[in-house]
Design an enzyme around this catalytic site. Structure first.
Site, PDB file in Angstrom:
ATOM      1  N   ASN A 150      -1.319  -0.694   0.040  1.00  0.00           N
ATOM      2  CA  ASN A 150      -1.465  -1.883  -0.390  1.00  0.00           C
ATOM      3  C   ASN A 150      -0.053  -2.740  -0.654  1.00  0.00           C
ATOM      4  O   ASN A 150      -0.199  -3.783  -0.276  1.00  0.00           O
ATOM      5  CB  ASN A 150      -1.885  -1.697  -1.801  1.00  0.00           C
ATOM      6  CG  ASN A 150      -0.881  -0.980  -2.848  1.00  0.00           C
ATOM      7  OD1 ASN A 150      -0.721   0.187  -2.349  1.00  0.00           O
ATOM      8  ND2 ASN A 150      -0.770  -1.352  -4.114  1.00  0.00           N
ATOM      9  N   GLU A 248       1.669   8.868  -8.484  1.00  0.00           N
ATOM     10  CA  GLU A 248       1.562   7.712  -9.089  1.00  0.00           C
ATOM     11  C   GLU A 248       0.006   7.217  -8.695  1.00  0.00           C
ATOM     12  O   GLU A 248      -0.286   6.969  -7.462  1.00  0.00           O
ATOM     13  CB  GLU A 248       2.622   6.671  -8.393  1.00  0.00           C
ATOM     14  CG  GLU A 248       2.594   5.491  -9.384  1.00  0.00           C
ATOM     15  CD  GLU A 248       1.913   4.451  -8.965  1.00  0.00           C
ATOM     16  OE1 GLU A 248       0.895   4.271  -9.708  1.00  0.00           O
ATOM     17  OE2 GLU A 248       2.034   3.637  -8.128  1.00  0.00           O
ATOM     18  N   CYS A 282      -1.546  -1.813  -8.017  1.00  0.00           N
ATOM     19  CA  CYS A 282      -1.970  -0.769  -8.980  1.00  0.00           C
ATOM     20  C   CYS A 282      -1.492  -1.353 -10.283  1.00  0.00           C
ATOM     21  O   CYS A 282      -2.001  -1.101 -11.231  1.00  0.00           O
ATOM     22  CB  CYS A 282      -1.481   0.416  -8.845  1.00  0.00           C
ATOM     23  SG  CYS A 282       0.404   0.504  -8.593  1.00  0.00           S
ATOM     24  N   GLU A 461       8.840   7.754 -11.250  1.00  0.00           N
ATOM     25  CA  GLU A 461       9.633   7.164 -10.115  1.00  0.00           C
ATOM     26  C   GLU A 461      10.721   6.081 -10.513  1.00  0.00           C
ATOM     27  O   GLU A 461      10.441   5.788 -11.802  1.00  0.00           O
ATOM     28  CB  GLU A 461       8.806   6.676  -9.187  1.00  0.00           C
ATOM     29  CG  GLU A 461       7.849   7.682  -8.250  1.00  0.00           C
ATOM     30  CD  GLU A 461       7.016   7.153  -7.393  1.00  0.00           C
ATOM     31  OE1 GLU A 461       6.920   7.630  -6.210  1.00  0.00           O
ATOM     32  OE2 GLU A 461       6.457   6.035  -7.579  1.00  0.00           O
TER      33      GLU A 461
END
Length: 480
Positions: A150, A248, A282, A461
């Protein structure tokens, strides 16, 4: 036809199997390049070269590693237009978006971690009058980085940069659906003279190349961004091998709008948080909860704004909604629109495929879609759609909206709109999400931890959290 090549040991090479996969331009539906159909043999070669490069790279020192990363950032900056065009062709997003979001962020990822390692510090503890304890960090070794389709270069660099900065060597796999800018990054690395074997990029499907990276015994850490089901599979394979994991994963993010919000600012941002990058982020707010006193006002104004969004050729000026990344993903999103209707939802706008005139008539386009009338517990409101589809629902009380917001198995991000500071803090603390935006969306400080709760992932992260993931910490105790 252009062939993308693997980048292993500082060399560009074909897959050892000599097999190739077609790479599609989602805006036209046409094959425009081919990528390696790599497997465990290519991954093995990449791991061996990374192991050979590790001693020199890990002992090079932060200043020299920083210089290499800054050189990469500089070339990315010089080639924003070229990289943005490639990202648009490969992913389907508007080229205008790639110019202001994807490629600048990739540049910033390298620059941020290049400078961060120059400012790290170590904890020290005086233990009575007897000893000093200090923390010493060492790079892990060879690590695996697997990124999604994405935000291709944006998220690829988000993993690679801290891993390299911390002194590790990397075996990385971009999504096989969007490989082009990762290939162009390998060309940049070769151009700036990054030592051979420090970064190895293996192209290919997740079931072959990705699985081989996850299962390889010499790869001691995996950083993965992608779907929750794939994350579950990675955890099942990697956990018994005691690999470090950063996962993630998916999101089903609530956007909570209280009646006392700055309505105009909220409306502009909510259009963006719903449909930027075709909703294929996301962090998009796919479930919009609106306090009942402003629900009808919001619905009318929101629909008007959404209907004005231009869908079409991502290379044209003024386009806000480009193509979805693949035909398969387009079909998935359309299946959820049909499911929403079966569950009793009413489509207020959108809901159809789009076939632009000209070169994009066979591309993978869907109208931005807004649905109301659904229960917060239905599948449409519980499962990640990852496309230009949002639902809107009214609420009456703070307790009610918190229950609805927290009802999904995901917990990545949430957005809250209110001018009441006390309420903002209170609701932020009660929402089960790793990232909370108040009166804004996608405002990122790269120093802050990034990640989700529940099925949205494991670990964090960003900032020194990312650097800490890619090192082992030793406690050294010295008796005085």
């Amino acid at each position: 036809m252009k062939k993308i090549l693997n980048y292993i040991g500082g060399e560009f090479c074909e897959p050892l199997s000599h097999q190739w996969l077609d790479n599609y331009n989602p805006a036209t539906g046409e094959v425009y390049s081919q990528i390696p159909d790599s497997d465990e043999l290519d991954v093995e070669l990449a791991v061996v070269t990374a192991q050979q490069a590790f001693p020199a790279w890990s002992s090079l020192g932060e200043e020299k590693r920083s210089e290499y990363l800054m050189k990469i950032a500089k070339v990315i900056d010089e080639r924003i237009d070229t990289l943005a065009l490639a990202e648009s062709m490969d992913n389907g997003k508007p080229v205008s978006l790639a110019k202001v979001m994807d490629i600048p962020r990739a540049r910033d990822n390298f620059a941020f971690f290049a400078t961060a390692i120059l400012h790290e510090s170590s904890l020290a503890h005086k233990t009575g009058e007897e000893a000093i304890n200090y923390t010493y960090k060492t790079p892990i070794g060879v690590v695996g980085c697997i990124s999604p389709w994405n935000l291709p270069l944006y998220l690829f660099s988000w993993k690679i940069a801290p891993a390299l900065a911390a002194g590790n060597c990397v075996v990385a796999k971009p999504s096989e659906i969007t490989p082009m800018t990762a290939y162009m990054l390998s060309e940049i690395c070769a151009e700036v003279g990054l030592p051979a074997g420090v970064l190895n990029i293996v192209h290919g499907p997740g079931g072959k190349a990705g699985s081989a990276i996850v299962a390889h015994p010499a790869i001691t850490a995996i950083s993965f961004t992608g779907g929750t089901k794939t994350g579950q599979h990675i955890a099942r394979v990697a956990a018994p091998m005691f690999k470090k994991l950063s996962l993630e994963l998916g999101g089903k993010n609530p956007n909570i709008i209280f009646a006392d919000c700055d309505f105009d600012k909220m409306l502009r941002t909510t259009v963006s948080s719903s449909f930027t990058n075709q909703g294929e982020i996301c962090l998009c707010g796919s479930r919009i909860f609106v306090e009942r006193p402003v629900y009808e006002k919001f619905k009318t104004a929101f629909i008007e704004k959404v209907k004005a969004l231009k869908v079409g050729d991502p290379l044209e000026d003024g386009i806000r909604i480009g193509a979805l990344v693949s035909e398969g993903h387009k079909d998935k999103v359309m299946s959820y629109i049909r499911l929403a209707q079966e569950e009793g939802g009413t489509i207020l706008t959108g809901g159809h495929e789009v076939h632009p005139e000209g070169r994009c008539t066979n591309g993978y386009f869907i109208e931005p879609t807004v649905i109301e009338g659904l229960s917060h517990t239905c599948r449409t409101n519980q499962e990640e759609i990852f496309g230009p589809v949002v639902t809107i629902m009214p609420f009456d009380t703070e307790e009610e909206v918190l229950e609805m917001a927290n009802s999904t198995p995901y917990g990545l991000s949430a957005t809250i709109w209110t001018e009441n500071l006390t309420r903002a803090h209170r609701t932020a603390h009660k929402i089960q999400s790793g990232i909370i935006w108040i009166n804004c969306w996608l405002l990122r400080d790269l120093r802050t931890p990034f990640g989700g709760m529940k099925q949205s992932g494991v670990g964090r992260e960003g900032g020194f959290e990312a650097l800490d993931f890619f090192v082992e910490k030793k406690n050294v105790c010295i008796k005085m």
